[in-house]
Design a protein around this motif. Sequence first.
Motif, PDB file in Angstrom:
ATOM      1  N   VAL A 299      -4.100  -7.881  -1.886  1.00 40.55           N
ATOM      2  CA  VAL A 299      -3.834  -6.701  -2.729  1.00 40.55           C
ATOM      3  C   VAL A 299      -2.904  -5.747  -1.986  1.00 40.55           C
ATOM      4  CG1 VAL A 299      -4.870  -4.727  -3.917  1.00 40.55           C
ATOM      5  CG2 VAL A 299      -6.055  -6.925  -3.908  1.00 40.55           C
ATOM      6  N   LEU A 300      -3.131  -5.591  -0.687  1.00 38.28           N
ATOM      7  CA  LEU A 300      -2.266  -4.711   0.114  1.00 38.28           C
ATOM      8  C   LEU A 300      -0.809  -5.192   0.044  1.00 38.28           C
ATOM      9  CD1 LEU A 300      -2.210  -2.306   2.167  1.00 38.28           C
ATOM     10  CD2 LEU A 300      -2.308  -4.038   3.971  1.00 38.28           C
ATOM     11  N   THR A 301      -0.618  -6.499   0.186  1.00 33.92           N
ATOM     12  CA  THR A 301       0.727  -7.081   0.125  1.00 33.92           C
ATOM     13  C   THR A 301       1.390  -6.752  -1.214  1.00 33.92           C
ATOM     14  OG1 THR A 301      -0.054  -8.890   1.520  1.00 33.92           O
ATOM     15  CG2 THR A 301       2.004  -9.257   0.330  1.00 33.92           C
ATOM     16  N   ALA A 302       0.633  -6.931  -2.282  1.00 31.75           N
ATOM     17  CA  ALA A 302       1.180  -6.683  -3.626  1.00 31.75           C
ATOM     18  C   ALA A 302       1.461  -5.201  -3.834  1.00 31.75           C
ATOM     19  CB  ALA A 302       0.205  -7.191  -4.680  1.00 31.75           C
ATOM     20  N   GLU A 303       0.527  -4.344  -3.405  1.00 33.45           N
ATOM     21  CA  GLU A 303       0.686  -2.900  -3.624  1.00 33.45           C
ATOM     22  C   GLU A 303       1.863  -2.337  -2.832  1.00 33.45           C
ATOM     23  OE1 GLU A 303      -0.951  -0.501  -5.456  1.00 33.45           O
ATOM     24  OE2 GLU A 303      -2.018  -2.088  -6.529  1.00 33.45           O
ATOM     25  N   LEU A 304       2.066  -2.844  -1.607  1.00 30.90           N
ATOM     26  CA  LEU A 304       3.154  -2.330  -0.778  1.00 30.90           C
ATOM     27  C   LEU A 304       4.497  -2.941  -1.177  1.00 30.90           C
ATOM     28  CD1 LEU A 304       1.563  -2.390   2.807  1.00 30.90           C
ATOM     29  CD2 LEU A 304       2.004  -0.382   1.393  1.00 30.90           C
ATOM     30  N   GLY A 305       4.460  -4.101  -1.834  1.00 29.41           N
ATOM     31  CA  GLY A 305       5.701  -4.776  -2.195  1.00 29.41           C
ATOM     32  C   GLY A 305       6.443  -5.307  -0.977  1.00 29.41           C
TER      33      GLY A 305
END
Length: 412
Positions: free
Chosen positions: A43-49
């Motif tokens: 989720v962190l990867t997706a949220e930070l882009g």
Amino acid sequence: MNGKPDPRTTAEVVTRTRLERGRGALGPALELVHTGRAPTRAVLTAELGVTRATAGAVAAELEALGLIRVDPRPVAPAGSHGRPSHRLLVEEEGPVALAAQVHADGYRAALVGLGGRIVATTPGCEIVGADPAEVLDSVVAAGAGLLRETGRRCVGAGLAVPSAVAEPDGKALNPLYVAWPAGAPVRDIFARRVREAGLTGPAFTGNDVNLMALAEHRHGAGRGARHLLCVATGHRGVGGALVLDGRLHTGSSGLAMEVGHLTVNPEGRSCYCGSRGCLDVETDPYAFLLAAGRTPGPEESLLKQASDLIVRESADPAVRAATELLVDRLGFGLAGLVNILNPDRIILGALHRVLLGAAPERLRAVVADRSLWGRSGSVPILAAALDHNSLVGAAELAWQPVLDDPLVALGG
Ligand SMILES: [Zn+2]
């Protein structure tokens, strides 16, 4: 281009670029974990882009700073067939912020970790006299005692006060039901006491209802709201706050959202502001006790006396009538605010939360009947979800520099 050959190898450039990109992402990543919006590395990867490698490096850096913990046991996202990912948690043994609150009956100090988690707290009963330095001495000493007992590192201190706090000078302009003079320089006094107690980190001061709203937005019933209106009455008086896109709306000089002086009963009680029938004097615990025909006693806080009456003696016709009267007046006030502010969520705190619990349909109906946007869209009205939300919000002030740039704030 100066024509000199670049001595860096391609691998060095890639590593440096990832670190630089990662450094800029440290603060946003920490805020995502802090507010529960990035429970896993995926989720962190997706949220930070960013790439998985960059997100992994960012999480590892935050873990090295002692702020979060990366759980190495991969977990699959709940109820889905997504790829398993490492869990991200705030470090329970990590640093804390010292949070302090002054109210009409005294003070409370607490240590608050990331995630809005209260690690330790202690109340203090004290008559709040005319000199703010006295109660601020007591609350800082209580907080310093908690730090000694727990041995935690302190990132800074935040103070919640029952007054509008003017910006940029940090003066309490209208202290409510404490004997401080109007314009008392509470921020400077608090900062001095924090330094004298030998505590590290910066010190901040804010209005208690503003800080309640900030805490509820980040960790409580306000999560995900974009135009969050909060209204609350704790001991005496009524406060309001607005969080817009995650930031407190404090106006041009810190004094916005003084909602207590909306007229909700034109024939009502005279108010210290010079008007009559204000939300402030018509819907607080004192007003409730009088409406129910009870004499407020000195043994417990007005909030506790009023709340206990509403919850435990709802069968008493006088209590029921007083509850309905205050619910209606609160509803009139909220309807006016809904027309002006068009919030997407309303959160009620302290006694207003208890009134909502006692008559939710009645309150929602009054707001809907009396407001243009309430009728058309039915704004959700929810109860505040956190214990000691003003304290948690005071801690948010102290955590903010860490959330903005963890490396600089922690001297990394
Ligand atoms: Zn007033």
